[in-house]
Design an enzyme around this catalytic site. Sequence first.
Site, mmCIF file in Angstrom:
data_model
loop_
_atom_site.group_PDB
_atom_site.id
_atom_site.type_symbol
_atom_site.label_atom_id
_atom_site.label_comp_id
_atom_site.label_asym_id
_atom_site.label_seq_id
_atom_site.Cartn_x
_atom_site.Cartn_y
_atom_site.Cartn_z
ATOM 1 N N LYS A 91 -9.036 1.787 -5.231
ATOM 2 C CA LYS A 91 -9.634 0.744 -4.304
ATOM 3 C C LYS A 91 -10.945 1.687 -3.499
ATOM 4 C CE LYS A 91 -5.889 -0.422 -2.386
ATOM 5 N NZ LYS A 91 -4.646 0.192 -2.978
ATOM 6 N N ARG B 101 -2.487 -7.163 3.164
ATOM 7 C CA ARG B 101 -1.269 -6.530 2.204
ATOM 8 C C ARG B 101 0.062 -7.487 2.478
ATOM 9 N NH1 ARG B 101 -2.901 -0.940 2.490
ATOM 10 N NH2 ARG B 101 -1.685 0.427 1.310
ATOM 11 N N ARG C 65 -4.804 13.659 -5.527
ATOM 12 C CA ARG C 65 -5.541 13.463 -4.241
ATOM 13 C C ARG C 65 -4.894 14.043 -2.801
ATOM 14 N NH1 ARG C 65 -6.006 7.105 -2.453
ATOM 15 N NH2 ARG C 65 -3.830 7.480 -1.914
ATOM 16 N N ARG D 154 -3.270 14.179 3.275
ATOM 17 C CA ARG D 154 -2.321 13.138 3.641
ATOM 18 C C ARG D 154 -0.860 13.492 3.651
ATOM 19 N NH1 ARG D 154 -5.056 7.537 1.477
ATOM 20 N NH2 ARG D 154 -2.763 6.895 2.265
ATOM 21 N N ARG E 227 5.909 3.640 -1.011
ATOM 22 C CA ARG E 227 4.754 2.753 -1.115
ATOM 23 C C ARG E 227 4.463 1.951 -2.200
ATOM 24 N NH1 ARG E 227 0.509 7.660 -0.461
ATOM 25 N NH2 ARG E 227 -0.984 5.979 -0.285
HETATM 26 O O1 C5P Z 1 -4.580 1.591 2.227
HETATM 27 P P1 C5P Z 1 -3.935 2.861 2.371
HETATM 28 O O2 C5P Z 1 -3.177 3.277 1.051
HETATM 29 O O3 C5P Z 1 -5.067 3.945 2.585
HETATM 30 O O4 C5P Z 1 -3.009 2.858 3.505
HETATM 31 C C1 C5P Z 1 -2.128 4.078 3.818
HETATM 32 C C2 C5P Z 1 -1.110 3.617 4.846
HETATM 33 O O5 C5P Z 1 -1.508 2.756 5.831
HETATM 34 C C3 C5P Z 1 0.164 2.565 4.005
HETATM 35 O O6 C5P Z 1 0.750 3.117 3.004
HETATM 36 C C4 C5P Z 1 0.738 1.971 5.144
HETATM 37 O O7 C5P Z 1 1.555 2.780 5.879
HETATM 38 C C5 C5P Z 1 -0.362 1.691 6.077
HETATM 39 N N1 C5P Z 1 -1.279 0.335 6.290
HETATM 40 C C6 C5P Z 1 -0.670 -0.727 6.517
HETATM 41 N N2 C5P Z 1 -1.056 -1.751 6.350
HETATM 42 C C7 C5P Z 1 -2.480 -1.978 6.103
HETATM 43 C C8 C5P Z 1 -3.144 -0.706 5.481
HETATM 44 C C9 C5P Z 1 -2.358 0.473 5.575
HETATM 45 O O8 C5P Z 1 0.485 -0.619 6.976
HETATM 46 N N3 C5P Z 1 -3.058 -3.157 5.957
HETATM 47 MG MG MG Z 2 -7.379 3.619 -0.171
#
Ligand code: C5P
Ligand code: MG
Length: 190
Positions: free
Chosen positions: A14, A89, A128, A134, A146
């Site tokens: 994404k 989400r 990554r 991270r 996740r």
């Molecule tokens: O979107 P991304 O993978 O970068 O998000 C990393 C972490 O941020 C997720 O695993 C979650 O813990 C948190 N997150 C969330 N709600 C969102 C976006 C991210 O809890 N809408």
């Molecule tokens: Mg991302």
Amino acid sequence: MFNLVLFGPPGSGKGTQAAKLVENYNFVHLSTGDVLREEMRKGTPVGLEAKTLIDRGELVPDEVVIEIIRSRIKGLNNVEGFIFDGFPRTTRQAEELDKMLEEEGMAIDLMITFDVDEDVIISRILERGKDSGRADDQNPEIIKNRIKIYHDQTVVVAHHYRKQNKYASVNNMGTIDETFSKLSKHIYKN
Ligand code: C5P
Ligand code: MG
């Protein structure tokens, strides 16, 4: 205006594709994950609250991420469109997003899901993690959590856009450019 939700499991591409879209269109990229990580770096109250959850691979409460998005779209209506990455989400986040866009005279035009096999996702995230630093990209157990949370809480969000006939999927097993070319065909043409 063209407002796009990029959807799919963690590591499905994404952020990478959002960056390519920004190079090619006057879109504003809104990644809630990036915003939360920035808050963590600054040590703000939101960042501190998010850190424990992100480090476990769990979701930050709806209210917190909804307010992040609300504050960033307000007043920004002379752009070509928004790319929502990692948001919504949950179904509640999707419903609130519809409402706040409507208040600004906008709507989501399309959700695109990236389809990628799970073993590929896991190896891309671990790769990554070597550069990103991270913590949640470096531990296979957290990565699996996740992905589990994506299946348990996030996948249902696709129904929200399917019901509105605003849904498409793009296979993202190939190269970045192959995916971008498939993705581009959907922009402004849903
Ligand atoms: O979107 P991304 O993978 O970068 O998000 C990393 C972490 O941020 C997720 O695993 C979650 O813990 C948190 N997150 C969330 N709600 C969102 C976006 C991210 O809890 N809408
Ligand atoms: Mg991302």
